[in-house]
Write an enzyme that holds these catalytic residues in place. Sequence first.
Site, mmCIF file in Angstrom:
data_model
loop_
_atom_site.group_PDB
_atom_site.id
_atom_site.type_symbol
_atom_site.label_atom_id
_atom_site.label_comp_id
_atom_site.label_asym_id
_atom_site.label_seq_id
_atom_site.Cartn_x
_atom_site.Cartn_y
_atom_site.Cartn_z
ATOM 1 C CB THR A 178 -41.599 6.868 11.028
ATOM 2 O OG1 THR A 178 -41.238 7.473 12.281
ATOM 3 C CG2 THR A 178 -40.581 7.271 9.972
ATOM 4 N N GLY A 237 -46.054 25.844 19.794
ATOM 5 C CA GLY A 237 -45.714 26.131 18.405
ATOM 6 C C GLY A 237 -44.265 25.873 18.052
ATOM 7 N N GLY A 265 -42.808 22.893 18.121
ATOM 8 C CA GLY A 265 -42.600 21.524 17.675
ATOM 9 C C GLY A 265 -42.068 20.620 18.765
ATOM 10 C CG LEU A 266 -39.878 21.874 21.591
ATOM 11 C CD1 LEU A 266 -39.215 22.718 22.672
ATOM 12 C CD2 LEU A 266 -38.858 20.933 20.948
ATOM 13 C CG ASP A 299 -45.785 14.242 19.511
ATOM 14 O OD1 ASP A 299 -44.677 13.919 19.059
ATOM 15 O OD2 ASP A 299 -46.534 15.061 18.961
#
Length: 359
Positions: A18, A104, A106-107, A152
């Site tokens: 989004t 890797g 996704g954090l 992020d």
Amino acid sequence: MTVRAYAPGRVNLIGEHTDYNDGFALPIALGVGTVAEFDRATAGAVIEVSSAQERGTVLIPLDTTPGGVGGWAAYVAGCVWALRDHGIEVPPGKLRLSSNVPVGAGLSSSAALECAVLLALAPSSDLDRTELARIAQRAENTYVGAPTGLLDQMASLYGDVDTALLLDFRSLSVDPVSMHLGGDVLLAIDSRTPHQHAAGEYRRRREACEAAAAQLGVASLRDAPDDAWEHLADDEIRRRARHVLTENRRVLDAAAALRAADHAALGALMNASQDSMRDDFEITVPAIDLIAATAVELGAHGARMTGGGFGGTVIALAPEDAAQRIADVLPGRVSAAGHPAPTVAAVRPGRGAHILPEV
């Protein structure tokens, strides 16, 4: 003098893909992150970079330009280039990095690195957190070549203890939402299936969203009515738009549910988001789908993949007894289905990026 800076990874509670559509998201900063230590030199024209997680050192010219440095050090070089392009002086010196954000998973290990490096290289600049986030994004978009949004970096820079962040990516407003879970637990379930934007799939999703907006005659999907996806003829573009439009509504509803401590409602929204990412945006993989479904079967209020997709981590909100059951049972179930055995850890919102005391 050594400047030490820290920036955390993040988990996005809800609101995937989004950010580059001017929409909403609800992330938290984590209690794991990257530390950047910078020793400024009095002369020279390079920064010597080393990482506890990588072999050797990399020399980054202060006048580096996109394409000049590759590999993991490109993220550092991108920060050097973006700061200088913004008019901020970057001195020569030695930069040491260490991180406990799983790569890797996704954090957002890359955003944690970028934000820590920016603070270490420019600790006394007048840049506010949003400007730093934009500079970090530009480093990743233009220098590294990854077409990411701002989620992020904003989460890493603005995060706070026991606080979620309702982010509006049009106004770039940050609305803190208290996150005291009481008897419930937030779990991060690392699928050990590396999170990667395989074969440019992330870029293709972004291009599909841009195509949907163009066909609807709006600048961004943020400007389209909630049901606008129904008017798109192409099935793939229609489903991509449906995910974004319904996800924006879910984010706002999730923030309201969190404020009301209605964790059952929040869990239902997380489940709906997972379904949408699986069916409409098609960014999950079988291991992720199995982990999310199994967590709910074992008693979680809700579970969903977090991050850009194609692997990574599932987050689950569960009562304490169910959280223990998930930790005990889920890895074996997933392993028995032929996937890597995931790791399960309780997480809570942590402090955002900051300068560390001298040692």
